[in-house]
Design an enzyme around this catalytic site. Structure first.
Site, PDB file in Angstrom:
ATOM      1  N   SER A 194      -1.655   5.271   0.722  1.00 30.84           N
ATOM      2  CA  SER A 194      -1.429   4.686  -0.600  1.00 30.84           C
ATOM      3  C   SER A 194      -2.367   5.266  -1.638  1.00 30.84           C
ATOM      4  CB  SER A 194      -1.593   3.165  -0.609  1.00 30.84           C
ATOM      5  OG  SER A 194      -2.053   2.660   0.564  1.00 30.84           O
TER       6      SER A 194
ATOM      7  N   HIS B 279       5.708   7.378   0.609  1.00 36.10           N
ATOM      8  CA  HIS B 279       4.937   6.143   0.437  1.00 36.10           C
ATOM      9  C   HIS B 279       5.868   4.936   0.373  1.00 36.10           C
ATOM     10  CE1 HIS B 279       2.149   3.555  -2.259  1.00 36.10           C
ATOM     11  NE2 HIS B 279       1.885   3.340  -0.990  1.00 36.10           N
TER      12      HIS B 279
ATOM     13  N   GLU C  85       7.980   5.977  -2.822  1.00 36.05           N
ATOM     14  CA  GLU C  85       7.479   7.049  -3.693  1.00 36.05           C
ATOM     15  C   GLU C  85       7.389   8.332  -2.875  1.00 36.05           C
ATOM     16  OE1 GLU C  85       4.521   5.359  -7.060  1.00 36.05           O
ATOM     17  OE2 GLU C  85       3.754   5.088  -5.049  1.00 36.05           O
TER      18      GLU C  85
ATOM     19  N   ASN D  59       0.820   1.799  -7.660  1.00 34.92           N
ATOM     20  CA  ASN D  59      -0.533   1.229  -7.586  1.00 34.92           C
ATOM     21  C   ASN D  59      -1.389   1.583  -8.799  1.00 34.92           C
ATOM     22  OD1 ASN D  59      -0.068  -0.140  -5.233  1.00 34.92           O
ATOM     23  ND2 ASN D  59      -0.692   1.557  -3.923  1.00 34.92           N
TER      24      ASN D  59
HETATM   25  N1  LIG Z   1      -0.512  -2.526   3.728  1.00 32.24           N
HETATM   26  C1  LIG Z   1       0.096  -2.106   2.630  1.00 32.24           C
HETATM   27  O1  LIG Z   1       0.454  -2.886   1.741  1.00 32.24           O
HETATM   28  C2  LIG Z   1       0.411  -0.631   2.488  1.00 32.24           C
HETATM   29  C3  LIG Z   1       1.407  -0.240   1.583  1.00 32.24           C
HETATM   30  C4  LIG Z   1       1.730   1.129   1.481  1.00 32.24           C
HETATM   31  C5  LIG Z   1       1.024   2.069   2.235  1.00 32.24           C
HETATM   32  N2  LIG Z   1       0.039   1.661   3.086  1.00 32.24           N
HETATM   33  C6  LIG Z   1      -0.644   2.686   3.895  1.00 32.24           C
HETATM   34  O2  LIG Z   1      -0.094   2.695   5.206  1.00 32.24           O
HETATM   35  C7  LIG Z   1      -1.099   3.077   6.155  1.00 32.24           C
HETATM   36  C8  LIG Z   1      -1.202   2.006   7.232  1.00 32.24           C
HETATM   37  O3  LIG Z   1      -1.527   0.767   6.650  1.00 32.24           O
HETATM   38  P1  LIG Z   1      -1.263  -0.628   7.406  1.00 32.24           P
HETATM   39  O4  LIG Z   1      -1.339  -1.671   6.355  1.00 32.24           O
HETATM   40  O5  LIG Z   1      -0.052  -0.504   8.272  1.00 32.24           O
HETATM   41  O6  LIG Z   1      -2.556  -0.711   8.336  1.00 32.24           O
HETATM   42  P2  LIG Z   1      -2.722  -1.492   9.719  1.00 32.24           P
HETATM   43  O7  LIG Z   1      -4.170  -1.700   9.892  1.00 32.24           O
HETATM   44  O8  LIG Z   1      -1.789  -2.656   9.792  1.00 32.24           O
HETATM   45  O9  LIG Z   1      -2.209  -0.426  10.819  1.00 32.24           O
HETATM   46  C9  LIG Z   1      -2.858   0.781  11.076  1.00 32.24           C
HETATM   47  C10 LIG Z   1      -2.579   1.180  12.528  1.00 32.24           C
HETATM   48  O10 LIG Z   1      -3.072   2.516  12.734  1.00 32.24           O
HETATM   49  C11 LIG Z   1      -3.573   2.580  14.028  1.00 32.24           C
HETATM   50  N3  LIG Z   1      -4.468   3.714  14.188  1.00 32.24           N
HETATM   51  C12 LIG Z   1      -5.754   3.840  13.776  1.00 32.24           C
HETATM   52  N4  LIG Z   1      -6.254   5.031  14.176  1.00 32.24           N
HETATM   53  C13 LIG Z   1      -5.252   5.655  14.849  1.00 32.24           C
HETATM   54  C14 LIG Z   1      -5.167   6.906  15.528  1.00 32.24           C
HETATM   55  N5  LIG Z   1      -6.184   7.742  15.569  1.00 32.24           N
HETATM   56  N6  LIG Z   1      -4.004   7.222  16.113  1.00 32.24           N
HETATM   57  C15 LIG Z   1      -2.944   6.377  16.078  1.00 32.24           C
HETATM   58  N7  LIG Z   1      -2.970   5.186  15.461  1.00 32.24           N
HETATM   59  C16 LIG Z   1      -4.114   4.832  14.854  1.00 32.24           C
HETATM   60  C17 LIG Z   1      -4.280   1.242  14.210  1.00 32.24           C
HETATM   61  O11 LIG Z   1      -4.492   0.975  15.590  1.00 32.24           O
HETATM   62  C18 LIG Z   1      -3.290   0.281  13.544  1.00 32.24           C
HETATM   63  O12 LIG Z   1      -2.358  -0.233  14.478  1.00 32.24           O
HETATM   64  C19 LIG Z   1      -2.389   3.303   5.333  1.00 32.24           C
HETATM   65  O13 LIG Z   1      -2.488   4.652   5.020  1.00 32.24           O
HETATM   66  C20 LIG Z   1      -2.138   2.465   4.082  1.00 32.24           C
HETATM   67  O14 LIG Z   1      -2.836   2.918   2.961  1.00 32.24           O
HETATM   68  C21 LIG Z   1      -0.258   0.328   3.243  1.00 32.24           C
END
Ligand SMILES: NC(=O)c1ccc[n+]([C@@H]2O[C@H](COP(=O)([O-])OP(=O)(O)OC[C@H]3O[C@@H](n4cnc5c(N)ncnc54)[C@H](O)[C@@H]3O)[C@@H](O)[C@H]2O)c1
Length: 293
Positions: A121, A142, A154, A192
């Site tokens: 993000s 995204h 996006e 964002n």
């Molecule tokens: N939460 C939101 O609102 C949102 C919205 C858009 C984008 N994002 C982006 O999406 C991505 C994930 O966010 P999220 O909210 O799902 O986080 P989250 O914490 O729910 O999930 C992240 C996952 O990644 C895994 N992980 C960590 N290191 C790893 C590795 N080396 N290999 C494989 N898996 C690994 C973790 O175990 C976890 O299950 C981030 O880049 C975040 O910026 C989040």
């Protein structure tokens, strides 16, 4: 390879990765879901199962559809399980070191023709791309949270992203029944960049005593027709996430108008991160949310 994406790998089975797997499987893609442990993958699959079951009970999906979508999602406990796929979407923790390590392990075994995408993000697509062996086949896809519900995606090209990668990604997103908006690779992209300064301003409004939590949220719901007040939305996003996006804007654009509100910093330092920790601008530990200010 052109537009012929048939198989999709997802790295990270958290909130976003499980949502992305969900919509890909519903759209008919063969999905491989990877995370750091089999337990995390199992948790992700359980989330998908629960969300699909909810869609069935609310009449948005047939039970047969749910079954066949679920049968298309396979656990991929080893990175090597992603080797032959057409597209891999990285949706792991928002930490550049973590993401770089993932790409370093993945690239040598990944089909050289495959597109590599990130769901980041806030991080620079160009910088992440330059840490891979395929900047021309690298792109930001995204998704918004919650993925099965939110219509927008996006698309963000890095400086080296080729047209063929962009078009294949655009077609892929269209096939998920989502709408694409194109953003240039600048801090926090479009949604964002606009949303978080508004939330940060709402927190300043609270900090300066212009209104209470309830007054500010009611004002924006009824006065600007927002479906949710900005402070409630901040709690939903996670106050740590809000702060880190503000910091990316502040550092990346070097403009004081993006400085994170000290009250936001204080809530994060207290561990009051919003809904996920039971307390943020509202306290969620009782029957109904109660404003904390
Ligand atoms: N939460 C939101 O609102 C949102 C919205 C858009 C984008 N994002 C982006 O999406 C991505 C994930 O966010 P999220 O909210 O799902 O986080 P989250 O914490 O729910 O999930 C992240 C996952 O990644 C895994 N992980 C960590 N290191 C790893 C590795 N080396 N290999 C494989 N898996 C690994 C973790 O175990 C976890 O299950 C981030 O880049 C975040 O910026 C989040």
């Amino acid at each position: 390879m052109g537009n012929a994406i048939k198989t999709v790998g997802i790295i990270g089975a958290g909130q976003m990765g499980s949502g992305i797997a969900h919509v890909c499987a519903v759209a008919g893609y063969d999905v491989r879901l990877h995370d750091i442990s089999e337990d995390r993958i199992k948790d992700g699959l359980a989330t998908i199962n629960g969300n699909m079951a909810r869609q069935v009970s609310s009449g948005k999906m047939e039970d047969k559809e749910r079954e066949s979508a679920l049968s298309r999602i396979h656990a991929a406990p080893a990175v090597a399980d992603l080797a032959s796929l057409d597209l891999v979407i990285e949706a792991a923790t928002e930490d550049e070191t973590v993401k770089r390590k993932i790409f370093a392990n993945l690239c040598p075994i990944l089909n050289p023709e495959a597109i590599l995408a990130t769901n980041t993000s806030s991080l620079s697509i160009t910088r992440l791309a330059s840490s891979t062996d395929r900047p021309e086949r690298f792109i930001g896809i995204h998704f918004m949270n919650p993925v099965p519900i939110m219509k927008l995606v996006e698309l963000v090209r890095g400086i080296a992203t080729e047209d063929v990668t962009f078009e294949a990604s655009r077609n892929f997103v269209g096939s998920l029944d989502k709408t694409v908006t194109v953003a240039e690779d600048f801090p926090a992209f479009i949604v964002n960049r606009i949303l978080l300064p508004m939330i940060n301003e709402a927190i300043y409004t609270l900090y300066e005593g212009v209104g209470s939590v309830e007054a500010i949220d009611t004002a924006m719901r009824l006065g600007a027709n927002h479906p949710m007040g900005p402070l409630q939305l901040a709690d939903f996003i996670g106050l740590d996430t809000c702060l880190s996006i503000m910091q990316v804007l502040y550092d990346g654009l070097a403009d004081s108008k993006y400085r994170p509100c000290p009250l936001l910093v204080k809530y994060v330092e207290a561990g009051w991160l919003g809904q996920k920790t039971g307390r943020g601008f509202y306290d969620y530990r009782g029957e109904t949310p109660v404003p904390t200010r």
